[in-house]
Design an enzyme around this catalytic site. Structure first.
Site, PDB file in Angstrom:
ATOM      1  N   TYR A  50       0.786  -1.049   0.153  1.00  0.00           N
ATOM      2  CA  TYR A  50       0.079  -0.098   0.025  1.00  0.00           C
ATOM      3  C   TYR A  50       0.909   1.206   0.060  1.00  0.00           C
ATOM      4  O   TYR A  50       1.778   1.345   0.891  1.00  0.00           O
ATOM      5  CB  TYR A  50      -1.048   0.087   1.311  1.00  0.00           C
ATOM      6  CG  TYR A  50      -2.330  -0.466   1.113  1.00  0.00           C
ATOM      7  CD1 TYR A  50      -2.815  -1.361   1.806  1.00  0.00           C
ATOM      8  CD2 TYR A  50      -3.019   0.449   0.189  1.00  0.00           C
ATOM      9  CE1 TYR A  50      -4.285  -1.572   1.645  1.00  0.00           C
ATOM     10  CE2 TYR A  50      -4.423  -0.091  -0.041  1.00  0.00           C
ATOM     11  CZ  TYR A  50      -5.093  -1.010   0.659  1.00  0.00           C
ATOM     12  OH  TYR A  50      -6.456  -1.323   0.573  1.00  0.00           O
ATOM     13  N   PHE A  73      -8.592  -3.019  -3.179  1.00  0.00           N
ATOM     14  CA  PHE A  73      -8.791  -3.093  -1.740  1.00  0.00           C
ATOM     15  C   PHE A  73      -7.929  -4.332  -1.227  1.00  0.00           C
ATOM     16  O   PHE A  73      -7.880  -5.431  -2.114  1.00  0.00           O
ATOM     17  CB  PHE A  73     -10.062  -3.263  -1.337  1.00  0.00           C
ATOM     18  CG  PHE A  73     -10.257  -3.264  -0.012  1.00  0.00           C
ATOM     19  CD1 PHE A  73     -10.743  -4.761   0.415  1.00  0.00           C
ATOM     20  CD2 PHE A  73      -9.911  -2.737   1.018  1.00  0.00           C
ATOM     21  CE1 PHE A  73     -11.223  -5.048   1.758  1.00  0.00           C
ATOM     22  CE2 PHE A  73     -10.014  -2.740   2.411  1.00  0.00           C
ATOM     23  CZ  PHE A  73     -10.618  -4.210   2.614  1.00  0.00           C
ATOM     24  N   CYS A  74      -7.339  -4.236  -0.361  1.00  0.00           N
ATOM     25  CA  CYS A  74      -6.558  -5.235   0.337  1.00  0.00           C
ATOM     26  C   CYS A  74      -6.917  -5.241   2.005  1.00  0.00           C
ATOM     27  O   CYS A  74      -6.699  -4.294   2.678  1.00  0.00           O
ATOM     28  CB  CYS A  74      -5.045  -5.184   0.374  1.00  0.00           C
ATOM     29  SG  CYS A  74      -4.176  -6.378   1.188  1.00  0.00           S
ATOM     30  N   GLY A  75      -7.731  -6.353   2.271  1.00  0.00           N
ATOM     31  CA  GLY A  75      -7.948  -6.234   3.797  1.00  0.00           C
ATOM     32  C   GLY A  75      -7.214  -6.550   4.502  1.00  0.00           C
ATOM     33  O   GLY A  75      -7.149  -5.717   5.587  1.00  0.00           O
ATOM     34  N   MET A  78      -5.065  -3.129   4.658  1.00  0.00           N
ATOM     35  CA  MET A  78      -5.519  -2.163   5.168  1.00  0.00           C
ATOM     36  C   MET A  78      -6.032  -2.105   6.628  1.00  0.00           C
ATOM     37  O   MET A  78      -5.866  -0.824   7.245  1.00  0.00           O
ATOM     38  CB  MET A  78      -7.066  -1.745   4.856  1.00  0.00           C
ATOM     39  CG  MET A  78      -7.870  -0.578   5.023  1.00  0.00           C
ATOM     40  SD  MET A  78      -7.305   0.977   4.534  1.00  0.00           S
ATOM     41  CE  MET A  78      -7.788   0.800   2.711  1.00  0.00           C
TER      42      MET A  78
END
Ligand SMILES: N[C@H](CCC[C@H](N)C(=O)O)C(=O)O
Length: 313
Positions: A50, A73-75, A78
């Site tokens: 990120y 998105f990257c859980g 994040m």
């Protein structure tokens, strides 16, 4: 630039305070991504990175898979990024804008092992009801917002997951993250007593088989309610090869709003140059890694006791 390696359930994701326009071109940026995420490089590699900017009221972030491709998105990433921002600002809640959507991160209680955790609120998910191409016809398609397809299985067979995961790029125009969900004991959740538990593993778009996929945890949780009828509001413990998380879906005005809670561990910090070369010593977060090792051992013992054969990490 300070490169921070974080992980969510051993899904290692870098966080780097920088914006994409700091590289000479998009191609140069993606080459940087591939270099720092390469498992054979001085960084030890990762399952993605990120980039983030905290100059405004809301943080902004851009995610890249280790192959250099972008994802919405990257859980797990994040959660790790959220923890860094919460610590930087000394707050308990922050909003991170990424991929055109806002995510809310909350400081959460540490685990009994002393592992830091974050609770993450995602924007509403979307089920894709269109017929899926073979061999995914029996799967459930969910966008969280990145694309996931999930099958609820009676037995977890990793070679089957890998085989199907490798076919997702050809089957779907944008590719897809492929997950198997295996309900565990007391997993029916219908007795109102125990917190249901499931095992999930994901073959990720742009990354391959990973120890955990945070968005896969959320997407699988939603698919399970869709398939089994389990109340989406029920908190479910989701075990991955690399750790444990909890997922809940809040239904508001018919929209399904996921909440993901799990660890947000710092592995190390190290200075990096814009071309990806090392620019300073690797400073390991020894206490955090030791605390997580205890949690990991307990999770591996649980999976083994439930007869789950899966690579680690
Ligand atoms: N490979 C994913 C992005 C990373 C997702 C995963 N690492 C997570 O924790 O959500 C995709 O291309 O959609």
């Amino acid at each position: 630039m300070m490169l921070v390696k974080t992980h969510g359930s051993l899904n290692e994701i870098f966080a780097l305070q920088a914006t994409p326009d700091e590289w000479a071109s998009d191609a140069v940026l993606r080459e940087f991504v591939r270099r720092v995420c390469d498992r054979s490089s001085w960084t030890g590699g990762s399952d993605g990175i990120y980039l983030y900017d905290v100059s405004g009221q809301h943080a902004r972030a851009w995610f890249f898979n280790p192959d250099g491709s972008s994802a919405e998105f990257c859980g797990n990433g994040m959660r790790g990024l959220g923890r860094l921002i919460l610590d930087l600002r000394g707050t308990d809640t922050e909003v991170v804008s990424s991929g055109g959507r806002d995510y809310t991160v909350h400081r959460a209680a540490s685990t009994p092992e002393g592992v830091r955790q974050v609770l993450l609120e995602l924007p509403p998910l979307r089920f894709d009801n269109a017929a899926l191409p073979e061999p995914f016809a029996g799967f459930t398609a969910v966008a969280v917002p990145n694309p996931h397809v999930i099958a609820v299985v009676g037995e977890y067979r990793e070679p089957d997951l890998i085989e199907l995961g490798k076919r997702a790029d050809e089957a779907f125009d944008e590719g897809a993250n492929v997950s198997f969900l295996l309900p565990l004991d007391s997993a029916d959740g219908r007795d109102g007593g125990d917190v249901p538990e499931v095992f999930v593993r994901t073959f990720e778009r742009g990354a391959g088989l990973t120890p955990s996929c945070g968005s896969g945890v959320v997407a699988s949780r939603a698919a399970w309610s869709r398939v089994s009828g389990l109340d989406p509001e029920r908190r479910v413990v989701v075990r991955n090869a690399g750790g444990v998380a909890a997922a809940t879906i809040h239904v508001r005005d018919g929209a399904w709003h996921p909440v993901l809670e799990g660890n947000a561990t710092v592995v190390y910090r190290a200075e990096v140059d814009p071309d990806g070369s090392q620019a300073g010593p690797v400073e390991w977060a020894a206490d955090e890694n030791a605390a997580y090792a205890t949690l990991d051992e307990r999770n591996v013992a649980f999976l083994t006791s439930h007869g789950i054969t899966t690579s680690h990490p």
